[in-house]
Design a protein around this motif. Structure first.
Motif, PDB file in Angstrom:
ATOM      1  N   GLN A 103       4.828  10.501   8.734  1.00 60.22           N
ATOM      2  CA  GLN A 103       4.861  11.603   7.773  1.00 60.22           C
ATOM      3  C   GLN A 103       4.625  11.100   6.343  1.00 60.22           C
ATOM      4  OE1 GLN A 103       8.305  14.347   8.558  1.00 60.22           O
ATOM      5  NE2 GLN A 103       8.714  12.896  10.204  1.00 60.22           N
ATOM      6  N   GLY A 104       4.256   9.812   6.228  1.00 64.82           N
ATOM      7  CA  GLY A 104       3.997   9.252   4.908  1.00 64.82           C
ATOM      8  C   GLY A 104       5.260   8.876   4.157  1.00 64.82           C
ATOM      9  N   GLU A 110      17.603  -7.254  16.403  1.00 63.36           N
ATOM     10  CA  GLU A 110      18.594  -6.858  15.411  1.00 63.36           C
ATOM     11  C   GLU A 110      18.645  -5.344  15.238  1.00 63.36           C
ATOM     12  OE1 GLU A 110      17.992  -8.761  11.723  1.00 63.36           O
ATOM     13  OE2 GLU A 110      18.153 -10.798  12.492  1.00 63.36           O
ATOM     14  N   VAL A 111      17.537  -4.673  15.595  1.00 61.33           N
ATOM     15  CA  VAL A 111      17.428  -3.224  15.406  1.00 61.33           C
ATOM     16  C   VAL A 111      17.178  -2.581  16.755  1.00 61.33           C
ATOM     17  CG1 VAL A 111      16.222  -1.380  14.172  1.00 61.33           C
ATOM     18  CG2 VAL A 111      16.443  -3.626  13.123  1.00 61.33           C
ATOM     19  N   SER A 112      17.873  -1.509  17.032  1.00 65.06           N
ATOM     20  CA  SER A 112      17.683  -0.817  18.302  1.00 65.06           C
ATOM     21  C   SER A 112      16.355  -0.074  18.305  1.00 65.06           C
ATOM     22  CB  SER A 112      18.822   0.171  18.543  1.00 65.06           C
ATOM     23  OG  SER A 112      18.787   1.203  17.579  1.00 65.06           O
ATOM     24  N   GLU A 113      15.859   0.232  19.499  1.00 64.56           N
ATOM     25  CA  GLU A 113      14.577   0.921  19.629  1.00 64.56           C
ATOM     26  C   GLU A 113      14.651   2.338  19.088  1.00 64.56           C
ATOM     27  OE1 GLU A 113      10.984   1.495  22.905  1.00 64.56           O
ATOM     28  OE2 GLU A 113      12.948   0.762  23.540  1.00 64.56           O
ATOM     29  N   GLU A 114      15.816   2.976  19.198  1.00 64.89           N
ATOM     30  CA  GLU A 114      15.963   4.332  18.653  1.00 64.89           C
ATOM     31  C   GLU A 114      15.707   4.347  17.139  1.00 64.89           C
ATOM     32  OE1 GLU A 114      18.051   2.935  20.687  1.00 64.89           O
ATOM     33  OE2 GLU A 114      18.783   4.301  22.243  1.00 64.89           O
ATOM     34  N   VAL A 115      16.241   3.332  16.442  1.00 69.92           N
ATOM     35  CA  VAL A 115      16.049   3.257  14.993  1.00 69.92           C
ATOM     36  C   VAL A 115      14.581   3.006  14.658  1.00 69.92           C
ATOM     37  CG1 VAL A 115      16.661   1.994  12.903  1.00 69.92           C
ATOM     38  CG2 VAL A 115      18.408   2.476  14.623  1.00 69.92           C
ATOM     39  N   LEU A 116      13.922   2.139  15.438  1.00 69.73           N
ATOM     40  CA  LEU A 116      12.507   1.878  15.195  1.00 69.73           C
ATOM     41  C   LEU A 116      11.665   3.130  15.435  1.00 69.73           C
ATOM     42  CD1 LEU A 116      12.008  -1.677  16.749  1.00 69.73           C
ATOM     43  CD2 LEU A 116      12.173  -1.056  14.342  1.00 69.73           C
ATOM     44  N   VAL A 117      12.019   3.876  16.482  1.00 72.05           N
ATOM     45  CA  VAL A 117      11.298   5.126  16.757  1.00 72.05           C
ATOM     46  C   VAL A 117      11.446   6.088  15.585  1.00 72.05           C
ATOM     47  CG1 VAL A 117      11.279   7.185  18.209  1.00 72.05           C
ATOM     48  CG2 VAL A 117      11.352   4.929  19.259  1.00 72.05           C
ATOM     49  N   ARG A 118      12.673   6.198  15.055  1.00 74.74           N
ATOM     50  CA  ARG A 118      12.906   7.095  13.937  1.00 74.74           C
ATOM     51  C   ARG A 118      12.106   6.643  12.701  1.00 74.74           C
ATOM     52  NH1 ARG A 118      17.245  10.318  13.230  1.00 74.74           N
ATOM     53  NH2 ARG A 118      17.063  10.473  15.490  1.00 74.74           N
ATOM     54  N   ASP A 119      12.059   5.341  12.446  1.00 73.09           N
ATOM     55  CA  ASP A 119      11.285   4.837  11.307  1.00 73.09           C
ATOM     56  C   ASP A 119       9.791   5.085  11.481  1.00 73.09           C
ATOM     57  OD1 ASP A 119      13.519   4.030  10.021  1.00 73.09           O
ATOM     58  OD2 ASP A 119      12.886   1.947   9.727  1.00 73.09           O
ATOM     59  N   VAL A 120       9.305   4.941  12.719  1.00 73.81           N
ATOM     60  CA  VAL A 120       7.881   5.202  12.982  1.00 73.81           C
ATOM     61  C   VAL A 120       7.561   6.666  12.722  1.00 73.81           C
ATOM     62  CG1 VAL A 120       6.141   5.332  14.800  1.00 73.81           C
ATOM     63  CG2 VAL A 120       7.544   3.285  14.573  1.00 73.81           C
ATOM     64  N   TYR A 159      13.352   0.279   7.946  1.00 72.15           N
ATOM     65  CA  TYR A 159      12.793  -1.017   8.314  1.00 72.15           C
ATOM     66  C   TYR A 159      11.260  -1.018   8.302  1.00 72.15           C
ATOM     67  CZ  TYR A 159      17.557  -1.534  10.003  1.00 72.15           C
ATOM     68  OH  TYR A 159      18.923  -1.565  10.096  1.00 72.15           O
ATOM     69  N   VAL A 160      10.675   0.161   8.422  1.00 71.43           N
ATOM     70  CA  VAL A 160       9.214   0.285   8.408  1.00 71.43           C
ATOM     71  C   VAL A 160       8.820   0.876   7.060  1.00 71.43           C
ATOM     72  CG1 VAL A 160       7.199   1.320   9.496  1.00 71.43           C
ATOM     73  CG2 VAL A 160       9.127   0.594  10.902  1.00 71.43           C
TER      74      VAL A 160
END
Length: 760
Positions: A206-207, A191-201, A212-213
């Motif tokens: 950075q706290g 449902e979520v692209s890897e780019e978005v997950l990378v950005r959330d990680v 999504y994360v």
């Protein structure tokens, strides 16, 4: 056993027969394939038995989801997206089936089928391939690049030309079509692209909570929301990457808490330096995150033959980027937990223990951290050993000072605080550091001396360092020890020179021996003669001023008059506390005024021990003086027997017998007192003084001098029978002394009567 083996063989034959009869590629399989005697059936049977008896051992971790994902991607890469979707649906049904009749070890089934599929590629080139492989329906699971190369071999016009192998290109763009279908498949599963997950990680690292994360307090970490549909492998990878964010949150929280408490005493300069070192490491971490943020802006390309390692960021690339930062962040988090309740030297010592590591990366990181953390501590050491300044506002240094009087400065003014002593400074070195700074303060406060400054400058030059701030740091323990040794050697020598030369320590020790320990014989004898009459009076009727005058007369009338005037001025009369029946003899004593800095050696307790020795020796001299006085009246030429001619014979014999017994008793008493006095004055005082003089010559510092004097005084007390072990003997001696004094009194009365009789 034979029956069981035959049963297993029959079951395998039945399985092979069913598989051969269910070939999905031909509606009517040849009858020869199912004939037990046909070559195809025999080949398939042998293959099945070989698989069942091969004891296949997997070389990867058992993960059914991962291997199914691998099979799907392999089918999609070959342009068989419809088959990939079919496989995905079948696998979901297979994985969701539980209860009776289901297979528990689903991963093993998938692994077996995958191995058989790969084995088929080898069998395709065999002269007689087993029909079992085609009938299993696994010929579509050609996952590896070898199968695609083999497929292209068949599409070429010829395989070999003059020994060179030709591989034809893909004229029908099957790969591009397959990649488009692969993208559609990925979109359906995520449902979520890897780019978005990378950005959330990156946000989590950075706290900061992402879309999504987010941070979950229940699990104490950053997790991907359960409502988001992503593969299990992706969820695990996100959780692993977000460990860095959890560690960052712990380190950043400690820094923030410490900054709020900087003005309080429980943080201190070492704690501030630790926070500054952590902040410097976080600056490098921020720089890395900035680079990764820039790369995260680029789209993630598909895995194709034209894809290269461009500046894009995927979850797997983040694992590589975070490999080193997570090691450092883990170390910092461990240190934060360890140092939360520590400060000062204890904190530096705890961090130092973690630097003893074999990994060069960890070792260098910890040394860099410790250079910053230990800088305040090393500055305290430098200031203490070179300037005598205790710059310790927050009580972090292992040397602790307290306000005391000048005479107690050396013994009680400074001490070591073992809890603040870091482990990289040994106990002997710490003791030397303590004594060096203490010597400087003693010279400054008690001796009013400034020569120590030249000594410290020479010490710094000899050690190859300077006296300026920041000249020492962590990792330079050898340089620190060299500086301390050189400074201690010069300052201790200068201190002893000041004590011996300027304050004449040896001369004062000799004066105490001569006057308080009654070593000046003519002075003691004359003093005893002129104060005897005064001291025979009740103690409360004696004038101290009159006794002081008699003391001055004794000095002027003996060789004591040639002593240094400073020494004679320190000698005084002291009247001890007395009761109603005490006589002057019981309370008279001499005292010696040991001024600063000599009172560091001659403390009140030391002078009290000297007073005890004086009282014993004074009593012994008084007894000797009494016996001498008695002899003056008892000597035979003073009394003649013709004086007793008018007495009765019996009375005359009794009187002469009594006089004879008095003289014999006097001889025994005199013999005892003379030998005891010889033992005390020569065997005790002179021998102890000789040993003390030798130890003064070899003393290297004031502590050695104090130890030598304490040993000297202890030797006198013990050998003079004044120690704890000689209390019973000491009491017996004083009983004997009292008997001798009573004898003198009775003898005086007896001979006074005889003289009166002679006169009549």
């Amino acid at each position: 056993m034979e029956e069981d083996q035959q049963t297993i063989l029959d079951l395998v034959k039945e399985l092979v027969n069913r598989l051969l009869s269910q070939n999905p590629q031909s509606p009517k399989p040849p009858i020869s394939n199912t004939n037990p005697n046909s070559p195809d059936f025999q080949n398939s049977l042998r293959y099945a038995i070989r698989i069942l008896s091969s004891r296949l051992t997997p070389s990867i971790a058992p993960d059914a989801a991962a291997i199914s994902e691998s099979i799907k991607r392999g089918l999609a890469t070959q342009g068989k997206s419809s088959q990939a979707l079919t496989f995905s649906e079948l696998y979901n049904k297979f994985a969701s089936k539980t209860g009776s009749g289901s297979i528990n070890n689903k991963w093993a089934v998938l692994y077996l089928l995958k191995i058989i599929s790969e084995d088929k590629k080898i069998a395709q080139n065999a002269p007689n391939p087993s029909p079992l492989l085609s009938n299993l329906g696994l010929n579509e699971l050609d996952l590896s690049s070898e199968s695609r190369v083999s497929h292209n071999f068949k599409r070429g016009e010829k395989d070999y030309d003059n020994g060179v192998l030709f591989v034809s290109k893909d004229p029908e763009n099957l790969r591009k079509i397959a990649f488009r279908e692969f993208v559609n498949l990925i979109k359906e599963e995520n449902e979520v692209s890897e780019e978005v997950l990378v950005r959330d990680v990156l946000y989590a690292c950075q706290g900061i909570d992402g879309k999504y994360v987010k941070f979950d307090a229940n699990v104490d970490g950053y997790v991907l929301l359960d409502s988001i549909k992503v593969p299990r492998g992706t969820r695990v990878m996100v959780r692993k990457l977000c460990e860095l964010g959890w560690l960052f949150r712990k380190v950043k929280g400690y820094i923030s808490e410490s900054m709020d408490r900087f003005t309080a005493e429980d943080v201190g300069t070492v704690g501030q330096a630790f926070c500054a070192a952590l902040q410097n490491e976080l600056l490098d971490y921020y720089k890395l995150l900035a680079v990764l943020e820039a790369q995260a802006m680029n789209p993630i390309p598909l895995v194709s033959e034209t894809a290269s390692s461009g500046n894009y960021l995927s979850l797997r690339r983040l694992l590589v980027w975070f490999a080193e930062p997570i090691v450092k962040m883990r170390l910092m988090a461990v240190l934060v937990d360890k140092c939360r309740v520590l400060r000062g030297g204890a904190m530096a010592g705890a961090i130092h223990l973690h630097a003893q590591h074999g990994d060069p990366l960890v070792n260098e990181f910890m040394r860099s951290l410790l250079r910053c953390v230990c800088s305040p501590l090393f500055e305290m050491v430098r200031s203490w050993v070179l300037e005598g300044q205790l710059e310790d506002i927050f009580a972090e240094f292992f040397v602790v000072g307290q306000p005391v009087k000048a005479e107690a400065l050396w013994r009680e003014g400074y001490r070591l605080h073992a809890g603040m002593l870091p482990s990289f400074i040994s106990q002997p070195l710490a003791q030397r550091i303590l004594r060096t700074g203490k010597s400087i303060n003693f010279l400054r406060v008690c001796c009013d001396d400034r020569g120590w400054a030249d000594a410290t400058t020479e010490a710094a030059a000899a050690a190859g360092t300077t006296t300026r701030r920041g000249s020492l740091g962590y990792g330079e323990t050898d340089a620190l020890e060299t500086l301390v040794v050189e400074a201690a050697k010069r300052i201790d020598k200068h201190l002893l020179d000041v004590m011996y030369t300027r304050y004449k320590f040896k001369e004062h020790c000799l004066a105490i021996k001569r006057y308080l320990l009654l070593g000046q014989g003519d002075f003691v004898q004359y003093l005893m003669d002129i104060v005897g009459q005064e001291l025979s009076e009740p103690a409360n009727t004696i004038s101290s001023f009159q006794l002081a005058g008699l003391l001055e007369s004794a000095i002027r009338s003996s060789n004591a008059q040639y002593d240094d005037r400073d020494i004679l001025d320190r000698l005084r009369v002291k009247m001890m506390p007395h009761g109603t029946g005490d006589r002057g003899w019981d309370v008279f004593s001499l005292e010696y005024d040991a001024r600063v800095p000599l009172d560091t050696v001659f403390t009140e307790s030391v002078m009290a021990r000297y007073l005890r020795i004086f009282n014993f020796l004074w009593k012994l001299r008084r007894v000797e003086h009494a016996l001498i006085g008695a002899w003056k009246t008892m000597k035979p030429n003073c009394i003649t027997s013709h004086s007793f001619t008018k007495l009765q014979h019996a009375v005359k014999l009794h009187l002469l017998s009594t006089l004879r017994r008095c003289q014999v008793l006097w001889n025994q008493m005199n013999h005892f007192v003379t030998n005891l006095q010889y033992y005390i004055m020569f065997e005790v005082l002179e021998v102890s003084w000789s040993n003390f003089s030798n130890e003064m010559e070899v003393a290297r510092d004031l502590d050695d001098l104090l130890a030598a004097h304490d040993k000297y005084l202890h030797s006198i007390v013990e050998k003079s029978l004044l120690g704890e072990r000689s209390q019973s003997l000491y009491k017996s001696l004083f009983v004997l002394f009292d008997l001798i004094l009573r004898f003198r009194s009775h003898a005086d009365r007896l001979y006074e009567g005889i003289y009166e009789l002679q006169t009549r």
